[in-house]
Design an enzyme around this catalytic site. Structure first.
Site, PDB file in Angstrom:
ATOM      1  N   GLY A  93       0.805  -1.216   0.000  1.00  0.00           N
ATOM      2  CA  GLY A  93       0.000   0.000   0.000  1.00  0.00           C
ATOM      3  C   GLY A  93       0.835   1.263   0.000  1.00  0.00           C
ATOM      4  N   GLY A  95       4.139   1.624  -0.842  1.00  0.00           N
ATOM      5  CA  GLY A  95       4.959   1.741  -2.046  1.00  0.00           C
ATOM      6  C   GLY A  95       4.147   2.123  -3.268  1.00  0.00           C
ATOM      7  N   GLN A  96       3.026   1.438  -3.488  1.00  0.00           N
ATOM      8  CA  GLN A  96       2.223   1.691  -4.674  1.00  0.00           C
ATOM      9  C   GLN A  96       1.581   3.077  -4.640  1.00  0.00           C
ATOM     10  OE1 GLN A  96      -0.447  -1.357  -6.070  1.00  0.00           O
ATOM     11  NE2 GLN A  96       0.814  -3.029  -5.256  1.00  0.00           N
ATOM     12  N   GLY A 115     -12.388   4.245   9.570  1.00  0.00           N
ATOM     13  CA  GLY A 115     -11.918   5.620   9.704  1.00  0.00           C
ATOM     14  C   GLY A 115     -12.378   6.485   8.549  1.00  0.00           C
ATOM     15  N   LYS A 116     -12.142   7.815   8.684  1.00  0.00           N
ATOM     16  CA  LYS A 116     -12.589   8.756   7.659  1.00  0.00           C
ATOM     17  C   LYS A 116     -11.941   8.460   6.314  1.00  0.00           C
ATOM     18  CE  LYS A 116     -12.900  13.694   6.594  1.00  0.00           C
ATOM     19  NZ  LYS A 116     -12.572  15.065   7.049  1.00  0.00           N
ATOM     20  N   SER A 133      -4.292  -7.702   3.721  1.00  0.00           N
ATOM     21  CA  SER A 133      -3.821  -9.079   3.839  1.00  0.00           C
ATOM     22  C   SER A 133      -4.916 -10.031   3.413  1.00  0.00           C
ATOM     23  CB  SER A 133      -3.422  -9.367   5.289  1.00  0.00           C
ATOM     24  OG  SER A 133      -4.582  -9.362   6.124  1.00  0.00           O
ATOM     25  N   HIS A 158      -2.560  -9.704  -5.290  1.00  0.00           N
ATOM     26  CA  HIS A 158      -2.334 -11.119  -5.024  1.00  0.00           C
ATOM     27  C   HIS A 158      -3.670 -11.813  -5.206  1.00  0.00           C
ATOM     28  CE1 HIS A 158      -0.729 -14.793  -3.469  1.00  0.00           C
ATOM     29  NE2 HIS A 158      -1.314 -14.715  -2.289  1.00  0.00           N
ATOM     30  N   GLU A 278      30.538 -16.520   6.855  1.00  0.00           N
ATOM     31  CA  GLU A 278      30.704 -17.495   5.780  1.00  0.00           C
ATOM     32  C   GLU A 278      29.367 -17.977   5.222  1.00  0.00           C
ATOM     33  OE1 GLU A 278      33.354 -18.476   4.253  1.00  0.00           O
ATOM     34  OE2 GLU A 278      34.821 -17.436   5.503  1.00  0.00           O
TER      35      GLU A 278
END
Length: 321
Positions: A93, A95-96, A115-116, A133, A158, A278
Site C-alpha cells: 500500500g 509503495g504503490q 476511519g474517515k 492481507s 495477489h 561465511e
C-alpha cells in the site's frame, strides 16, 4: 534491474540471450520442438513502434509490456477522471500509493477500517486496489462489495482471495472490471527502485473485462506504480507460483540452508561471527549482488576459479592479453 538495449547482448539470463526486431528469427522458433532445442535463447520481438510485444524465454512465448509503452503523459491522461483508492497501507500500500502519487495520479488511501480515510477511499475511488492481507480481505469483503458499483474497477495485487473463493467468499460483481497488478517484490523495494529511477517486474491479470479497457487499466496502473516490465498471467498461476516461491527459494529454503550451514560450522568449533560471515554475509553482500549484475554467469566464473588448473589457465589468458 537489467536494462535491455536494442541490438545488444544482455546478461539477463545468459550470454546467449539476445534482443532483436527481426521477425524472421521469431518465425523460425514457431515450432515448439525447435524452441526447446534453444533453451537459453531469449528473444524480444519489437513491432514497428519499437515496443516489446513478444518474449521467447527458454523456448516459451510470453507477451510482455514495458514502461515505454505508457509514458507518464499517456497514463496521466488515461486516468485523469479516476481516483485510485488504495485500501490498506502495509508494504504494498505504501509503495504503490507513493509511486502513483509521485507519477501524477489522483490517489486516496484508506488506512484504518471504519476511519474517515477508509470510508472516503472505498466510496470515492473509481479504481479500488484491495491491498489488505488475505485474512483481512476475507473479513472485510462485505464492506467492499456494497461499494463496487457498475462504473468501478477492482484491483488486487495477489490472487489468494479469488482463487480460494470457497473459503474467502470473495466473488466480485459480474458487471465490473477486475484486474490484478502484482509487483514481484516488496512494496519497500518497489519504492526504493522508483526513487532510484528504476522499476520492478510485475504480473498482470485480466479477470473480468466488462468495459473493454481492463487490459489498458492493468498495464497503465502497473507502470504508474513503478513497474518496468509487465507479464501476463492468471490468478491461479500467480497464487501457486507465489506460494511455492515464498515457501521455497524466497524464504523457506534459503533460511533453512543458512541455518543448517551455520549450525554445522558452529558444531565444528567455528565462532558465531565466522559462521555467520561465511554463511549469510558472503551470500547477501557479495555473491547475490554479483548474480544481480551478471546473472548466473557468476557461477561459471566461480567454478572456473576453483579448478586445479586455475593458475595455469590464468597465466595463458594473461599471455593472450
Amino acid at each position: 534491474m537489467s536494462k535491455l538495449t536494442k541490438g545488444v547482448e544482455t546478461d539477463v539470463t545468459d550470454k546467449r540471450c539476445k534482443e532483436t526486431n527481426e521477425t524472421t528469427k521469431v518465425t523460425k522458433l514457431k515450432d515448439d520442438d525447435k524452441a526447446d532445442k534453444l533453451p537459453f535463447l531469449n528473444i524480444f520481438h519489437r513491432d514497428k513502434s519499437g515496443k516489446s510485444k513478444l518474449l521467447i524465454f527458454c523456448g516459451v512465448k510470453e507477451k510482455i509490456h514495458e514502461s515505454s509503452d505508457w509514458p507518464k503523459e499517456k497514463y496521466q491522461k488515461f486516468f485523469k477522471n479516476d481516483t485510485i483508492a488504495i485500501i490498506g497501507y502495509g508494504s504494498q500500500g505504501s509503495g504503490q500509493s507513493l509511486n502513483a502519487r509521485d507519477n501524477g495520479l489522483n490517489v486516496i488511501v484508506g488506512v484504518r477500517e471504519g476511519g474517515k480515510s477508509w470510508n472516503e477511499a472505498i466510496k470515492d475511488g473509481t479504481i479500488i486496489s484491495n491491498l489488505l492481507s488475505d485474512a483481512a480481505q476475507k473479513e472485510l469483503w462485505p464492506q467492499f462489495i456494497k461499494h463496487l458499483t457498475k462504473e468501478k474497477t477492482l484491483c488486487f495485487c495477489h490472487g489468494f482471495s479469488i482463487v480460494y473463493k470457497e473459503y474467502t467468499n470473495v466473488i466480485p460483481p459480474a458487471d465490473i472490471d477486475v484486474i490484478m497488478v502484482a509487483p514481484k517484490g516488496s512494496g519497500k523495494t518497489l519504492r526504493s527502485l522508483f526513487l532510484d529511477g528504476r522499476g520492478m517486474n510485475s504480473s498482470i491479470v485480466i479477470f473480468q473485462d466488462v468495459t473493454g479497457n481492463a487490459k489498458d487499466k492493468a498495464v497503465a496502473l502497473g507502470i504508474a506504480i513503478g513497474s518496468a516490465y509487465l507479464y501476463e498471467t492468471t490468478f491461479q498461476r500467480e497464487v501457486f507460483a507465489d506460494l511455492v516461491g515464498e515457501r521455497g527459494v524466497l524464504l523457506g529454503a534459503i533460511q533453512g540452508l543458512f541455518l543448517a550451514q551455520y549450525e554445522v560450522l558452529r558444531a565444528h568449533g567455528h565462532p558465531p561471527s565466522e559462521a555467520f560471515n561465511e554463511t549469510v554475509e558472503e551470500a547477501t553482500q557479495s555473491l547475490y549482488p554479483l548474480i544481480v549484475a551478471n546473472g548466473f554467469e557468476t557461477r561459471r566464473v566461480l567454478e572456473k576459479n576453483s579448478l586445479p588448473t586455475y593458475a595455469e589457465d590464468l597465466e595463458e589468458e594473461l599471455k593472450e592479453i
